[in-house]
Design an enzyme around this catalytic site. Structure first.
Site, PDB file in Angstrom:
ATOM      1  N   CYS A 257       2.167   5.180  52.344  1.00 21.59           N
ATOM      2  CA  CYS A 257       1.111   4.677  51.476  1.00 21.59           C
ATOM      3  C   CYS A 257      -0.087   4.194  52.286  1.00 21.59           C
ATOM      4  O   CYS A 257      -1.195   4.138  51.770  1.00 21.59           O
ATOM      5  CB  CYS A 257       1.635   3.552  50.587  1.00 21.59           C
ATOM      6  SG  CYS A 257       2.184   2.121  51.527  1.00 21.59           S
TER       7      CYS A 257
ATOM      8  N   CYS B 164       6.488  -1.029  45.634  1.00 17.74           N
ATOM      9  CA  CYS B 164       7.488  -0.798  46.688  1.00 17.74           C
ATOM     10  C   CYS B 164       8.429  -1.990  46.822  1.00 17.74           C
ATOM     11  O   CYS B 164       9.634  -1.827  46.908  1.00 17.74           O
ATOM     12  CB  CYS B 164       6.807  -0.447  48.005  1.00 17.74           C
ATOM     13  SG  CYS B 164       5.810  -1.741  48.721  1.00 17.74           S
TER      14      CYS B 164
END
Lengths: 484, 484, 484, 484
Positions: free
Chosen positions: B104, B300
């Site tokens: 990410c 996450c």
């Protein structure tokens, strides 16, 4: 769509029985009672802002039934965007009133009954959904204020409805005939009831087969025969009968102006009955309403907290410590907590799904999470506001002292903060903080839309714990057995 | 789109210099080092799941540049829906890995540089945006893993870049010529760098005019001449060189496998330079990246917490107290906190707005709120998990003890919980809990995407405090003066 | 009184069986194993400081049995002042070791058995108290280190001892003869066991009549026939086999060096048996021990937190943000939390009462309150320390990297903070913070001396809720009925 | 020693000027005003209990000046035991009143002035200590209630006394002559002032040389010429003019009955002046008073919280959920928090030290820690109480509704909980909870004895941070340089 004024005028036409502090009010003057006036003003804002060019995008909607422009508080959600706009509307109105404007309860009740009846009809072959559609259309066309009526007195909490010593501790059907039903009991903590037009009754919890008479949903005018209301006390309510400053938020009330609504054998025609004995669907109706209602709290309490933050910041400026680092940090902390609440409301809306009826329903897990955070974080926000506000908010003399020709000068002199700000302004902000950070306002954050335990219980149902367990076992290298 | 295996193979082709515990690894074998292998496996999941029918809706996207189906981690967000899918993708992959998969960071860097260069070009007439578009297309076509490279070593935090005793404490341009630029310095805490293909350099903070050489953004292969990487230590990293159980999460690493990346006069051709001296836009680039990156953490870490919750619940079952009321309450509390984190990420995505470049940007206030909650609530979640986990997670003998022919029987016998569960399984869950609730994993929640103070500072900028003050004054009945 | 060195030498004389990572250690070399050495060093401090003029007032006492000067860790408390000195001694030693020195467990066990046996004898006519007096005198005369041995493996937590599938899940008597008894089972999480001389066995919970064989207390040498120990893993234990810096606190261990102690039919002569079948007094013994042990945590963890605070403050100085307001505020917050823990330990000591045996016992309610705060506030303290510590504490390269001739210069250069402080010093502080704020150290705060729920359960027993109810009713103007 | 009744009679003899809501009260009738009566009753308890055999051990002491038995509230602490008894006395009286009884403020003021003057005389050769000794003897002999008078209005908080636009924002000396001094200004938030006999003026903060006129301490009768008092508003004060139930705690007031006391050129003879210009000792006097006063809060608020806990538990019983696990857990949590507060007060007393004057002073660090915990934990305790209390505490109708012949039956019927408890009793408990958990009572916990920041500032001064830093460095293996 009614204006605020038209709303108020319409209330005067009711023939409603309201008791305040042991006195029966004259029906036409109910809305003038100092205890009630502020709540009416708040609710009126939901009408008035529909005509405000700046606000109308949020406060109005297009009816899926008639295609007409309607007040959003009467709307059945047609999209996620509708759910999100609801939250933004609530925050915006709260920023104008600094308090509850009550109308979301009926709004949520209409939406809960709407989608539940559809699924109930599908399963049981009943015909409730058409009734609620007609009722919604009536509400929309006449811009009616509906009080959502769910909470029963409940008596002994360890007993189910039918086990109570007094059968009336939950609203129940005492008679069914060809014209309609007769209900009996009471609803407690009724927000906005005394300044509504109608109430929409729902059961208060899941039911088992024996609770048949208690599984009832129907609409009743607030001034129907057999209905009476006993208005509850609020923190510092007596100050509403005195001057302006000591009230804190003189124009508007504290939270919802709750009352006990007694239903003494009230007749309801069949066209306004939306559940009658279908115990299997009581839980769904409660769940839908609860989630819709819990969705709100990051919006409305977010807006209320914006005012608390602003008031604390103003007080800091007025007292000369607005630039202190620890004050800035505390204000940022309040902002953090407030936006956390708001985020939950936005998220449960954004994650909303279409129901079988076509309307939209929030994500119930995230809606519960949002409300549960309100039961904690509002206390933190208000604690910090009281920290910044100073001891003043608890020991300030009255407005009468300020106005007194002999001692007014001392009040003026000794409650002054920075030299450029009039003492009266500092007193006003102190009283606003006092009004918003204690008593009734706090308790409402705790229990409105369900007590904390009510949300925690939902987590077990709504989060997929088994999936989490299996994912953990997989990562730990544990072989799942066939049967698992 | 590469598969997980193709990704790994592509890494072997690099000519990268990585030091681990004072040893230079052979370039082709970097990904086989026990300290690094788990991080590669995690990142590989971002490739592999793009080919998984169940996951592909989240893990792939359609390129706005080529119209082709691409891995989402290379995508420029084209809608709010893209922003929301990013969050859901992150939570889903975390549930598979129980840890960080690193990709990410580059994803966010690409998006930050993309929209910032557009606005910079508009204002300054520079031509960076076309370059980044071409670079993004290259990344998409080759399914490249990019390490976002923002954090400089910073040296003395009370001094600006140009004031440091050592001018290299922030990456800076030491030469400009007609082919490109030469940069020097280092980037610290580089997540996923040693198993990436490229790094995308960005400045680490707002700059003033004197910091001109430090306002630099550019892309560099991780194995470019002059680049070397020194791998950081993690909690219990040595256990990765031993048996399986004691690692806890044997297949995957702990958080991101961070390293120090040294840039010793590295040449970058102009087509890969995206900012060079435009100090006014350093702050925007940092802000965009930070918000995109803070958006992630409810996704996450939400997924990681799902595993922690699951592991705690399994441990409770294995130990015979899974049905205790106080355990259920604690699990519900972990769920509450986890969903609060998730709600913030969903909300900042749902409230995203289109940038001038056409791409979508999250709501920065809510993104900061989400990350800030991570710096607190993960500690609460892990504390509760350790409570449920029991003292076992801190005193368990090693896998070697379990396997030992003489004492293995005692380990087997005395660490057994409920009779039906093998002791080894209980040890595995205890080790997973140990792995996930302490040390590096905790610190990452604190400092990843910016330390808590970095978010708090943003609140002053992003929330409209003046509006809140005025709203409070209005409700308090304070007359606003003309000038105000 | 032994010196530290004499203590270590005495340990070498044992014939003890200790397994570490699947290997049986040579008896004489047990204390040299890198996993164990630090724990020995910590415990040695309790011996060495008795000879330190600055510390001896706290670390020594006068025996009530012999009138001789003894090490306080072998003392039976004779006054409130003794109880308070214990707390201060613990805080002081923790400030020297930064970790657990283990010897309080046996200290508390001796005191618990001492007063319980007196009351048991009074009630049942047994003769245990004289035995424990003699045993205490032996301990005092020889300055013995005793491991308190309470926690059984417990197996399935939903079952009582006698209901377990495996009867050995709790230590129990398997044979009684005229010379003594034979016990079997295991004790888990045994702090300091492998570097003690003796262990003092106690039951782990209240017992009912059927649990007769499980109500056993006795003293056993740690190297008695049939005894073996399996050493538990700790966070980053492998680093103890490498260089110095990465260990963080190289001289001392992390918390108590816990092990599983297996008792494979171990004979105990009657003179070392202090309970054998008196199930009615198992609960008292457990309760006394638990309260004495919970008393400690504001002392020892207070001292450990002093180091954490100091380390965080040093790191802030080294990084150049030591004077930032938000850092100072965070350090003050850590101080606040630490002193709250300490206050509880002081208070429960100051409120101590004399037991029937003449010895002093802490206030059990306040002792529980103190330990319960430790299960929360240490997590807060460590979270703040990690906040101040920076990402460094999770991503720092190894000491080998610093020492490497090629890349050492980069580590030196890029991990430097303020110019005047050597990078190595900054690394040392980062490693100390890493060592003290995660993993085993945290879990010990949670579960040492009993898990949080164990304390909460005591509140119902120890606080007079009925008195509070009646006082509230009186103020509310409620008439108490006769029967109430 | 006076009885409660004698205390009340003595108040009637004053010629005091008190304004309430803009009205000047008749001097003899001040104590009869409904706003004031409850506070008088609370304070009377401090007199009455001195004659109660159960309480007298705590509420009386032996004068070190005369050897006579005196009311403890007039005592100069002669031992740690005295300090501990003070805390226990406060908790006990709070359990009787459920609120503040005000008299500790003067008690603390006497002790602060007593020891400070001794050290001031030693250093400066002044003769204040003999004066305060005589004054204390007078107070003891006549069992006088003294209002401690520290907090000045302060005006603009960013300015020192002499920098204020209005020189009267801090009490200051405007004239010195051979008979005495004339003071001017005001003291704000004066607890118990309107029902005291004397006030003891102290400076409100540390002073610099320019503040000479502001460094003043002296005793003044509350009805001296030039003195007037303006009584502050409290939450729901108007209900004190109505029936009984709605007041919640009808017999006693809410916290201290604070007022603004104006000193309009008040003459004080030299024998009652205890500081006049000694700016160097203003800080010490403030610090001594603050610590003595902060010592109290775990005692008095501990006792108040006992009532809150009891009331919540009674409400749970009355509503039928008293046996629910989550309710028990919440009550245990309240107990935990309450005892944490108490522990801090006991600890700072137990750690008290003798002053140069011979009197005893609390440990200032722990006293600050205790008060700081009050500013947080009381909010948690009250939040939990409101959780258990239910929505009822915010929406209950008035006592008038209960008494109303028409609707009283509905109130009776629908607010009933378990069948065996009269509705009136449930209403009484709900009102007591409302009274004790919001508004003025909360704010007092925040700001009484100093706002949270006032305590945090003390931590930097009172904890030895340098020692902690060095201890950490030693453990990290950092060599301390010579100069350090």
């Amino acid at each position: 769509m009614k204006t605020g004024l038209e709303y108020m005028e319409s209330l005067r036409k009711r023939n409603i029985k309201v008791y305040v502090k042991g006195q029966l009010l004259k029906s036409q003057e109910v809305i003038d009672h100092p205890f009630i006036r502020g709540h009416v003003n708040s609710a009126a804002m939901t009408y008035e802002l529909a005509h405000d060019p700046v606000a109308e995008d949020l406060v109005t909607a297009t009816s899926h039934l008639t295609g007409k422009k309607i007040n959003r508080f009467t709307h059945i959600h047609q999209s996620k965007e509708d759910l999100i706009k609801k939250v933004k509307m609530l925050r915006m109105i709260s920023q104008r009133t600094g308090t509850c404007y009550q109308r979301c309860v009926g709004f949520d009740a209409l939406n809960a009954v709407y989608c539940t009846t559809y699924e109930m009809d599908q399963k049981l072959g009943t015909g409730y959904h058409e009734r609620i559609k007609k009722y919604v259309e009536y509400i929309q066309e006449n811009d009616i204020m509906v009080a959502g009526a769910m909470t029963d007195p409940k008596g002994d909490r360890s007993l189910r409805p039918g086990q109570q010593a007094d059968p009336d501790m939950f609203v129940h059907v005492v008679e069914r005939n060809d014209k309609g039903i007769v209900v009996r009991g009471a609803k407690a903590h009724m927000t906005g009831m005394v300044n509504s037009h109608e109430m929409l009754i729902m059961p208060t919890m899941s039911m088992v087969a024996e609770d048949k008479d208690y599984a009832v949903s129907c609409a009743i005018p607030v001034d129907a025969p057999g209905v009476l209301h006993i208005f509850g006390r609020q923190t510092n309510d007596d100050r509403k009968c005195e001057g302006e400053i000591d009230q804190g938020n003189a124009q508007f009330g504290i939270v919802g102006g709750e009352c006990l609504t007694v239903l003494e054998n009230v007749f309801v025609p069949w066209e306004k009955v939306f559940m009658c004995g279908e115990t299997d669907f009581a839980g769904m109706m409660v769940g839908r309403f609860a989630s819709y209602h819990r969705q709100n709290y990051g919006g409305c309490k977010g807006g209320v907290s914006d005012i608390v933050i602003g008031a604390a910041a103003v007080m800091a400026d007025y007292s000369g410590y607005g630039k202190a680092t620890h004050i800035k940090d505390k204000i940022n902390e309040m902002i953090h907590l407030t936006e956390t609440l708001y985020a939950c409301s936005i998220a449960c809306s954004s994650e909303g799904k279409q129901t079988a009826s076509g309307s939209y329903f929030v994500d119930p897990l995230l809606a519960n999470v949002g409300k549960h955070n309100v039961t904690r974080l509002i206390y933190d926000i208000d604690r910090i506001a009281q920290d910044i506000g100073g001891g003043l908010t608890a020991t300030l003399p009255s407005e009468s002292d300020l106005r007194n020709p002999e001692i007014g000068k001392y009040v003026e002199k000794y409650f002054k903060g920075v030299a450029t700000v009039p003492t009266e302004d500092r007193m006003r902000i102190a009283r606003l903080l006092e009004n918003m950070t204690g008593g009734t306002a706090l308790v409402e954050s705790m229990h409105g839309a369900g007590s904390p335990q009510a949300q925690k219980i939902m987590y077990s149902k709504l989060s997929n714990l088994e999936h989490k367990k299996r994912a953990a076992m997989a990562l730990a290298g544990i072989k799942l057995k066939e049967a698992e």
